[in-house]
Structure formats: structure tokens, C-alpha cells
Design an enzyme around this catalytic site. Structure first.
Site, PDB file in Angstrom:
ATOM      1  N   LYS A  70       0.579  -0.634  -0.093  1.00 17.53           N
ATOM      2  CA  LYS A  70       0.065  -0.191   0.088  1.00 17.53           C
ATOM      3  C   LYS A  70       1.057   1.046   0.096  1.00 17.53           C
ATOM      4  O   LYS A  70       1.500   0.862   0.490  1.00 17.53           O
ATOM      5  CB  LYS A  70      -0.790   0.180   0.918  1.00 17.53           C
ATOM      6  CG  LYS A  70      -2.107  -1.291   1.368  1.00 17.53           C
ATOM      7  CD  LYS A  70      -3.528  -0.513   0.704  1.00 17.53           C
ATOM      8  CE  LYS A  70      -4.544  -1.683   1.263  1.00 17.53           C
ATOM      9  NZ  LYS A  70      -4.787  -1.964   2.337  1.00 17.53           N
ATOM     10  N   HIS A 123       1.848   7.049   2.076  1.00 21.25           N
ATOM     11  CA  HIS A 123       1.919   8.288   1.821  1.00 21.25           C
ATOM     12  C   HIS A 123       2.042   9.520   2.939  1.00 21.25           C
ATOM     13  O   HIS A 123       2.335   9.060   3.895  1.00 21.25           O
ATOM     14  CB  HIS A 123       0.546   8.752   1.094  1.00 21.25           C
ATOM     15  CG  HIS A 123      -0.816   8.151   2.274  1.00 21.25           C
ATOM     16  ND1 HIS A 123      -1.123   8.153   3.232  1.00 21.25           N
ATOM     17  CD2 HIS A 123      -1.528   6.692   2.165  1.00 21.25           C
ATOM     18  CE1 HIS A 123      -1.645   7.917   4.392  1.00 21.25           C
ATOM     19  NE2 HIS A 123      -1.960   6.517   3.574  1.00 21.25           N
ATOM     20  N   HIS A 164       1.162   8.586   6.444  1.00 20.52           N
ATOM     21  CA  HIS A 164       1.978   8.221   7.039  1.00 20.52           C
ATOM     22  C   HIS A 164       3.242   8.842   7.894  1.00 20.52           C
ATOM     23  O   HIS A 164       3.751   8.122   8.783  1.00 20.52           O
ATOM     24  CB  HIS A 164       2.903   6.926   6.242  1.00 20.52           C
ATOM     25  CG  HIS A 164       2.122   5.551   6.296  1.00 20.52           C
ATOM     26  ND1 HIS A 164       1.446   5.621   4.783  1.00 20.52           N
ATOM     27  CD2 HIS A 164       0.717   4.914   7.390  1.00 20.52           C
ATOM     28  CE1 HIS A 164       0.975   4.588   4.664  1.00 20.52           C
ATOM     29  NE2 HIS A 164       0.624   4.474   5.381  1.00 20.52           N
TER      30      HIS A 164
HETATM   31  N1  ARG Z   1      -0.534  -0.962   9.759  1.00 20.52           N
HETATM   32  C1  ARG Z   1      -1.126  -0.088  10.310  1.00 20.52           C
HETATM   33  C2  ARG Z   1      -1.913   0.748   9.065  1.00 20.52           C
HETATM   34  O1  ARG Z   1      -1.437   1.202   8.395  1.00 20.52           O
HETATM   35  C3  ARG Z   1      -1.065   0.566  11.741  1.00 20.52           C
HETATM   36  C4  ARG Z   1      -0.457  -0.320  12.332  1.00 20.52           C
HETATM   37  C5  ARG Z   1      -0.643   0.444  14.035  1.00 20.52           C
HETATM   38  N2  ARG Z   1       0.171  -0.255  14.578  1.00 20.52           N
HETATM   39  C6  ARG Z   1      -0.711  -1.523  15.887  1.00 20.52           C
HETATM   40  N3  ARG Z   1       0.532  -2.178  17.201  1.00 20.52           N
HETATM   41  N4  ARG Z   1      -1.648  -1.980  15.442  1.00 20.52           N
HETATM   42  O2  ARG Z   1      -3.057   1.140   9.086  1.00 20.52           O
END
Ligand code: ARG
Length: 572
Positions: free
Chosen positions: A127, A130, A133
């Protein structure tokens, strides 16, 4: 360095019977208006204890403190004792400390090497990385640096979103319509296009969904070919993420993402079963959290596959066992508040008493001038493009200003990327903000370039004096600091003095903007001093003292920038 509150409290201790040093210390205030002193002590609360009228008490305390050369002036005004420090003593002590500590000025060992996990960035494989982030990435990196500076033993974890049913879809799409070269050339854009195509096709032919589910099950079972493809997608995406991390100067200690827990979920489901926390709901397994005013948490789907939340529970249990953390911090958008509340509650219900040591550190949304971002409508701004553009524009500005830098490329990178980071860390993290090019690259406002420029200006003054910073500092012991005790110099010194406490405050609040704002204050204060006082004067003694203060300001700004994850260029 003298801890003035502590020192003042200990001098007062003999006068005030019935209070401890700590109690007195807590009562000492810093007046908003420095005309009321550097410190003030209100005596109202003591009336009962000492059976005297507060103004009388204030008078007694003032009389007693007048004798010490720590103070320039001690006044009692009604119920207040107002204390004015000896600027000379203050300056000398502070400058000695900064000269001694240099790059570690502001650091401490209050962390006592306790383990703090800082989980941040955590993008999803395949993904786009962007502008949204950037917040987790930059805020997390700064929080890591702050805790590290305070003597905690930190671990940086990137909890990659590298698992889930979407990988079944991606593999199916790749097999049907994909091509290896495209993935290698532009992994994320290509993989994303497969994903989009899959959804378009699945609308026409729903059997694709079943196919994807079957492929994901094969992946979960560790089948060779599916695992190979998945791993390849992951590696290629990571290469792209790493380009951005390199630009930002960010590293991680672990990339254990969601997939790392794929074999650790059975145990979590067993634990939940044992505690009778799981309920059947339409074939799926959930934890009912109604009692706690939270919506139910879906732990396992009908087909036995686990979810994002299950992996978070498994990750926390693993981290406790593997690292035995003191604190486990998650820098994740506020949109996920409910998710964190749910699973924090679940580990609490599992009887894990360390649930309280897990902290969600949320932040607000970034939007663009043109409106909110939307992947579906193609309104995505790639972080890499933002950083590249910031560097390009900075290069133009530097050329226009005709500044001589050692190396245009390096400086433009330090300033351009620094500008993006600084804007990110300027406001309270929970606030939403609008990304604006105009604001970000301004050399005048409260921006990164302004602070870096002030640092470079101080560096240039030291260079012009023919004195590297270190040389200025050799003179600290013998210097006559009276030359810089004018108001503008003293105000600057007071801000430098507060820096170590500001770092602690930022850590306690998980709020890098506390540091950002403080170094803007220092930069402004230094510029006032520079404006009011000619630094490179003929009188050698006066010049020495001014250079020392200049050095201290420069060093403190540099340490602050470092904690934000920014560079401090010597020339710009
Ligand atoms: N990958 C997730 C996202 O982009 C964020 C992860 C956050 N960390 C976690 N331990 N849930 O939305």
C-alpha cells in the site's frame, strides 16, 4: 548544574518548621512576569501551620534569604517572597554545565536503563507510503530519541502490516494479470494496481473471492509457492519504504510485523478460551465488551482466520515475554482509538497486570490544501514525493538567497527534510492539520528552516571570531560573564537552563512539540540578543563572554533539533 528550586527550598527549610524539602519545592513558583523575580514563594498556605499572617511569614523568609550571594535581590511583596537570582552566579554555573556536557546537555539517566518499546510507522505492505504515514513515523522517531536521551533502553519496532486476507487477493491477481518486471520496477504502485483490479474483477465474478481465501489459507499453512510470492512482495515493498526511511534518517531495531505472529495466535485463542472470554457469534469468535461500553472484538472469523486485533494481542504478549518492557508505546492514528481500547481491555481481562504499561499515543489527521486524502480517488500524496519536492524547493531558495554553503546538495537535504519534520512536530500531536507548502519552507516564521538558520548564524559568528565553539568554551572558567547579564542575555540563558526540564516534560506527555516550541523560543531569544548586542566587539573580555553564550545557545538548539530527528547545519 544548580537546581535552584532545590537550593532555595533547602535554604528555606530551617525557617519553616513542619514542611519537608519536597513540599517547599512544590510550592516555589516561576512568575509569569520576570519583574516579579525568577522564583516566587507564596506564603498563604503557611498561615495555619505557622500561626502567623502570610505577609509576616514572607517578611521573615525574605530577611533570612537576603544574606546569600545566590540572590541579587530578595523582596517581600504582601504574601509573596520574590527571588531574583544573581545573574552572574547563574550564568557561570549554566555555561560551565553546557561546556562540560555539549552534545548530551539536557540528557539524564532518569530512565535507569528501563526498557521502553516504541512502535511507530508500521505501514502496510503493498500500500502506498503516503503523507498520512509521516505522522507516526516522525512523531515516533522523536519519542524514541527523547526516551533514549533520558537513559531508557529503547527498542524501535516497525509493526508492518504484512499479513491478512488481502495477500490472498494479491497473489491471485498477480498470477492472473501480473508481471515480474513491473513489480520489481515499481513494487507498490504495481501491487496496488493488482489489488484494485482484483476488486473490479471480483464484482463481475464473485468466485474470485473464494479463490483468494483458498490461497490465503495455503499461505497460512506455509505452502511454498504462496510463501515465496508473499515474501517477495514484502521484500520489494520494504525496499521502497527504506528509501523513505533513509531520507528521514530513521532506523528500526525490529521489523517484526503482523506476519511474525502468525504462529503465535493459537495460544492467544487458547488463553481467551480458558478465561471463558470467547463467545460464538454467527460462527465467528468474539469477545463481548459491552460491560465496558465497547463494541465486541472479533477475534476469529468463521473460516478460522485471525484478525488485526488478534495479532496485536499476540504481539503484546510476545513483547512482554521477550523484552520484559517497562513501557510499550504505540504511535498510531486516533482513528484506531477504539481498536486499542478494545484490546487493552482484553489483555487486562486475561489478567495481564502489565496492560497498564501499554500506551496508545494517538495523533490527528493530515489533510491537503485541496481536501482530505483518498486512495480510492487518487488523492494520495506519496511521502517520497513530498520529501523530494521539499529538497528541490529548498535548493532553489538557497540559490536565490545566494548563500554560500559547503555543499548545496547536503544542506538542501538537511533543510528541506528538516522543514517537513519540523512542521509535523510543531503542534500538539492530537490536532488535525493541513499540509501546506507555503508554511513549511518559510525561513521567517516558526519553522524548521528558521531554527536551523539561527543555529547556522550562531555557528558563523563563532567562525568569524576565529574561534570554533570549543575554543570559546575553554574560556568559560575565567570569563567575566557580567557582560552578558543584560536582560536579553539573561532571558536567553534562562531558556537554555530550562531545556533539560523541557525534555522531561516532552517525555511525560509523549509530546515532541514541547521541544519544538522551546527551541523556537531559544532561537527567537538568541536573535533578540544578537540584534541588541554587538557580539564581535573590540573588548576581548566582553567578546569572550558573548561568544560563550552564543555557543551555549547554538549547542542547545542543536540538541533540541537532534531530538526531533533533524540535522543542525553549520552553514546555510
Ligand atoms: N498497519 C497499520 C495501518 O497502517 C498500523 C499498525 C499500528 N500498530 C498496531 N500495533 N496496530 O493502519
Amino acid at each position: 548544574m544548580i537546581d535552584y528550586k532545590d537550593k532555595i527550598a533547602s535554604l528555606m527549610l530551617e525557617n519553616i518548621e513542619g514542611l519537608t524539602l519536597e513540599e517547599i519545592k512544590d510550592m516555589i513558583e516561576i512568575p509569569v512576569d520576570s519583574k516579579m523575580g525568577d522564583y516566587a514563594f507564596p506564603c498563604f498556605k503557611l498561615a495555619k501551620l505557622l500561626k502567623k499572617a502570610p505577609p509576616m511569614i514572607a517578611q521573615g523568609i525574605a530577611e533570612n534569604l537576603k544574606g546569600y550571594d545566590l540572590f541579587e535581590k530578595v523582596e517581600n511583596v504582601n504574601a509573596y517572597v520574590n527571588l531574583f537570582l544573581s545573574r552572574k552566579v547563574f550564568m557561570k554555573d549554566l555555561m560551565n554545565t553546557v561546556a562540560d556536557e555539549k552534545d548530551i546537555y539536557g540528557s539524564s539517566d532518569i530512565g535507569q536503563n528501563r526498557k521502553v518499546i516504541v512502535e511507530f510507522s508500521s505501514p502496510n505492505i503493498a500500500k502506498p507510503f503516503h503523507i498520512g504515514h509521516i505522522r507516526s513515523t516522525v512523531i515516533g522517531n522523536s519519542i524514541y530519541k527523547i526516551y533514549d536521551f533520558l537513559g531508557y533502553d529503547t527498542v524501535r519496532i516497525n509493526h508492518l502490516g504484512d499479513y491478512g486476507t488481502q495477500f490472498g487477493k494479491m497473489i491471485v491477481a498477480y498470477r492472473k494479470w501480473g508481471n515480474e518486471t513491473d513489480v520489481i520496477n515499481e513494487p507498490i504502485k504495481t501491487l496496488l494496481s493488482y489489488y484494485v483490479k482484483f476488486h473490479e474483477e471480483a464484482e463481475k465474478d464473485p468466485s474470485l473471492e473464494d479463490e483468494a481465501r483458498a490461497v490465503f489459507t495455503r499461505l497460512e499453512n506455509g505452502e511454498k509457492e504462496e510463501t515465496r510470492l508473499w515474501k517477495w512482495f514484502r521484500d520489494e515493498s520494504l525496499k521502497e519504504f527504506n528509501r523513505v526511511y533513509d531520507m528521514l534518517g530513521i532506523e528500526f531495531d525490529s521489523y517484526a510485523g503482523e506476519s511474525f505472529y502468525s504462529d503465535k495466535m493459537g495460544r492467544i485463542v487458547d488463553m481467551l478460551n480458558e478465561k471463558k472470554l470467547l463467545k460464538e457469534s454467527e460462527g465467528a469468535k468474539i469477545v463481548d465488551l459491552e460491560e465496558y461500553n465497547l463494541s465486541p472484538a472479533l477475534i476469529m472469523k468463521k473460516d478460522g482466520s485471525t484478525l488485526y486485533i488478534t495479532r496485536d494481542i499476540a504481539a503484546a504478549v510476545y513483547r512482554k515475554e521477550h523484552y520484559n518492557f517497562y513501557k510499550n508505546l504505540y504511535i498510531v492514528a486516533s482513528q484506531q482509538n477504539l481498536h486499542f481500547q478494545q484490546w487493552f481491555k482484553i489483555i487486562d481481562l486475561l489478567g495481564m497486570d502489565w496492560a497498564k504499561d501499554c500506551v496508545h499515543i494517538p495523533f490527528g489527521l493530515v489533510s491537503l490544501d485541496e481536501g482530505t486524502m483518498s486512495t480510492r480517488h487518487g488523492r494520495v500524496v506519496f511521502l517520497e514525493d513530498v520529501l523530494t519536492r521539499a529538497v528541490e524547493q529548498t535548493k532553489d531558495i538557497i540559490k536565490e538567497k545566494n548563500v554560500n554553503t559547503d555543499n548545496l546538495e547536503i544542506t538542501a537535504k538537511q533543510v528541506g527534510i528538516g522543514a517537513v519534520i519540523f512542521q509535523e512536530l510543531s503542534n500538539n500531536r492530537i490536532k488535525d492539520y493541513v499540509f501546506s507548502w507555503e508554511k513549511i519552507l518559510n525561513f521567517e516564521g516558526e519553522t524548521g528552516p528558521y531554527v536551523q538558520y539561527t543555529h547556522a548564524r550562531a555557528a558563523s559568528i563563532l567562525r568569524n571570531a576565529g574561534s570554533s565553539g570549543d575554543e570559546a568554551l575553554k574560556n568559560v572558567q575565567g570569563a567575566v560573564m557580567d557582560y552578558v547579564t543584560v536582560d536579553s542575555g539573561y532571558e536567553l540563558a534562562k531558556l537554555i537552563y530550562r531545556f533539560p526540564q523541557v525534555v522531561v516534560d516532552a517525555a511525560e506527555k509523549y509530546e515532541p512539540s514541547v521541544i519544538t516550541r522551546h527551541i523556537v523560543d531559544i532561537a527567537q531569544s538568541f536573535n533578540r540578543f544578537y540584534h541588541d548586542e554587538h557580539i564581535l566587539v573590540d573588548n576581548e573580555e566582553e567578546k569572550k563572554a558573548k561568544l560563550i553564550l552564543t555557543y551555549a545557545a547554538k549547542q542547545t538548539i542543536k540538541n533540541g533539533l537532534q531530538l526531533l530527528g533533524m540535522e543542525a547545519p553549520e552553514r546555510m
